[in-house]
Design an enzyme around this catalytic site. Structure first.
Site, PDB file in Angstrom:
ATOM      1  CG  HIS A  21      13.648  70.464 -38.552  1.00 51.25           C
ATOM      2  ND1 HIS A  21      14.303  70.024 -39.675  1.00 51.25           N
ATOM      3  CD2 HIS A  21      14.569  70.516 -37.562  1.00 51.25           C
ATOM      4  CE1 HIS A  21      15.578  69.804 -39.373  1.00 51.25           C
ATOM      5  NE2 HIS A  21      15.767  70.096 -38.099  1.00 51.25           N
TER       6      HIS A  21
ATOM      7  CG  ASP B 209       8.866  66.259 -38.190  1.00 47.62           C
ATOM      8  OD1 ASP B 209       9.311  65.296 -37.544  1.00 47.62           O
ATOM      9  OD2 ASP B 209       9.557  67.229 -38.545  1.00 47.62           O
TER      10      ASP B 209
ATOM     11  CD  GLN C 242      12.880  67.364 -31.352  1.00 47.63           C
ATOM     12  OE1 GLN C 242      13.006  67.025 -30.178  1.00 47.63           O
ATOM     13  NE2 GLN C 242      13.921  67.634 -32.119  1.00 47.63           N
TER      14      GLN C 242
ATOM     15  CE  LYS D 138      15.676  65.036 -34.248  1.00 46.21           C
ATOM     16  NZ  LYS D 138      16.698  66.048 -34.154  1.00 46.21           N
TER      17      LYS D 138
ATOM     18  CB  CYS E 280      16.808  73.109 -38.777  1.00 47.53           C
ATOM     19  SG  CYS E 280      18.466  72.515 -39.022  1.00 47.53           S
TER      20      CYS E 280
HETATM   21  N1  PMP Z   1      11.897  67.491 -37.698  1.00 45.70           N
HETATM   22  C1  PMP Z   1      12.147  67.896 -36.455  1.00 45.70           C
HETATM   23  C2  PMP Z   1      11.032  68.480 -35.630  1.00 45.70           C
HETATM   24  C3  PMP Z   1      13.436  67.783 -35.942  1.00 45.70           C
HETATM   25  O1  PMP Z   1      13.706  68.211 -34.701  1.00 45.70           O
HETATM   26  C4  PMP Z   1      14.456  67.212 -36.749  1.00 45.70           C
HETATM   27  C5  PMP Z   1      15.879  67.072 -36.237  1.00 45.70           C
HETATM   28  N2  PMP Z   1      16.379  68.194 -35.589  1.00 45.70           N
HETATM   29  C6  PMP Z   1      14.131  66.789 -38.030  1.00 45.70           C
HETATM   30  C7  PMP Z   1      12.843  66.940 -38.470  1.00 45.70           C
HETATM   31  C8  PMP Z   1      15.141  66.179 -38.946  1.00 45.70           C
HETATM   32  O2  PMP Z   1      15.590  64.950 -38.473  1.00 45.70           O
HETATM   33  P1  PMP Z   1      16.869  64.281 -39.139  1.00 45.70           P
HETATM   34  O3  PMP Z   1      17.937  65.329 -39.182  1.00 45.70           O
HETATM   35  O4  PMP Z   1      17.208  63.172 -38.212  1.00 45.70           O
HETATM   36  O5  PMP Z   1      16.477  63.812 -40.487  1.00 45.70           O
END
Ligand code: PMP
Length: 406
Positions: A122, A199, A202, A225, A364
């Site tokens: 991401h 990370d 998910q 999430k 993203c």
């Molecule tokens: N990493 C992953 C794999 C994600 O899916 C997301 C959120 N879509 C993020 C990082 C970023 O999380 P946040 O926007 O809550 O900081």
């Protein structure tokens, strides 16, 4: 026995309609809905228990501080962190990874040092490393996924050179649902002296996570999430890495003493938590985590595995639909495109008319989209409250979209 209907009743938004149809919420990968206990905790906190934390000696400040600080222990239990002082609060994964980039990598990496990323990352786990590339000549090395969307841990380990200083990898892809064997990556990386950031944005919502078992150096989670409020999150940091870190944000709370000529930092983890935090958000995140642990992470994982299997079968019946990422070892997250001219945004608009909420776009994940040769996909991502009947509704809505564009 997993009572999905009882769980659904805990989430008030799930009983509403959208466009005259019952809501089918399949955008959990972007953000999950909130159970009543989280909503009540937020309301109770602001109505009866609110104050700033760590600052006052008055009753409400102590109460809010106790509630806020107790979440550190909740996160530690949730991730099986041995010591809650190894948990740093933040506003979410984005801030957590930026803390590692600014606080740990920036002072410890030199020009020419390498960071290994998977192509599935991401932007939150890419852009902070690009900052280091732009600003101090750090080199980013990419490891591809195979045609099924799987990431071979050995390919990541084989990419290590004497210049490698960090591996930063997601445990579950927010686009393909691929589950990455981060334990194997960590074992191989540590054998070569390389730290690993995972990370967990998910992964932590779909499966039990045990950071001691994984053995990683950093593990980032994001509260919204995890059925908690947005603006909350946490990162586990191994104490050896914490000792190597410089503070990132400066301000109140992260210092013990400030004079005209100098500063003395607070102890860790507060050294990395400057300013007034997301007090109620963090308290709400704690309630969300407790809610999940009460249902049981193993139970949630089993329910979602059965949703995944049902969705795999139903989606396979649509021969004009391409699912991106077919590895069997995946979470209940499906990205797909349709044959012909239908754009992902058009498809999601049609699904929305049927009350089905999915996401369309790049999610993203620019480098992954380039790897897949796609400009956009539709994504249906499932949570603990979704049902097979909702998958049937998704399939019907997709058939309608296909009929309209065929
Ligand atoms: N990493 C992953 C794999 C994600 O899916 C997301 C959120 N879509 C993020 C990082 C970023 O999380 P946040 O926007 O809550 O900081």
């Amino acid at each position: 026995m997993y009572d999905v209907n009882a769980i659904r009743r805990d989430f008030p938004i799930l009983s509403r309609e959208v466009n005259g149809k019952p809501l089918v919420y399949l955008d959990n990968g972007a953000s999950a809905q909130k159970p009543q206990v989280v909503i009540d905790a937020i309301s109770r906190s602001y109505s009866h228990e609110y104050s700033n934390v760590h600052r006052g000696l008055h009753y409400l400040s102590n109460l809010a501080t106790d509630q806020y600080e107790s979440v550190r222990g909740t996160v530690a239990r949730f991730l099986n962190v041995g010591n809650e002082d190894h948990v740093v609060f933040n506003s979410g994964t984005t801030e957590g990874i930026n803390l590692v980039a600014y606080g740990w990598a920036m002072p410890n990496l030199q020009a020419g040092d390498e960071i290994i990323l998977s192509v599935m990352e991401h932007h939150a786990n890419i852009v902070p490393w690009h900052f280091l590339r732009e600003r101090q000549g750090v080199v980013i090395k990419w490891v591809d996924v195979d045609a099924t969307g799987a990431l071979d841990p050995q390919a990541v380990i084989d990419a290590i050179t004497p210049k490698t200083k960090l591996i930063a990898v997601t445990q579950v892809s927010n686009v393909l649902g691929t589950v990455v064997d981060v334990k194997a990556i960590t074992a191989g990386a540590h054998a070569k002296g390389v730290p690993v950031l995972v990370d967990g944005s998910q992964a932590a919502v779909h499966m039990p996570v045990d950071v001691q078992d994984i053995g990683c150096d950093f593990y980032a989670i994001t509260g919204h999430k995890l059925y908690g409020p947005s603006g909350s999150g946490a990162i586990y940091i191994h104490p050896d890495r914490m000792a190597e870190m410089r503070p990132f944000l400066g301000g109140g709370d992260m210092i013990r003493e400030v004079t005209k000529d100098g500063i003395i930092y607070n102890d860790t983890p507060m050294r990395f938590e400057a300013g007034t935090p997301g007090i109620v958000q963090t308290i709400g995140m704690g309630v969300g985590l407790e809610y999940m642990m009460n249902v049981g992470m193993e139970n949630i994982a089993a329910h979602e595995a059965s949703l995944r299997d049902y969705a795999v079968t139903r989606l396979a019946g649509l021969n004009w639909l391409q699912v991106q990422g077919t590895t069997p070892d995946k979470a209940a997250i499906f990205s797909f495109t349709l044959d012909g001219a239908a754009h992902a945004h058009d498809i999601s608009t049609i699904l929305d008319k049927k009350g089905v909420a999915v996401r369309a776009g790049q999610h993203c994940c620019g480098p992954l989209m380039q790897h897949l040769g796609q400009t956009a996909t539709c994504r249906a991502s499932f949570g603990m409250y979704n049902t097979n009947a909702e998958i049937d509704t998704l399939i019907e809505a997709l058939e309608l979209a296909h009929d309209l564009f065929a």
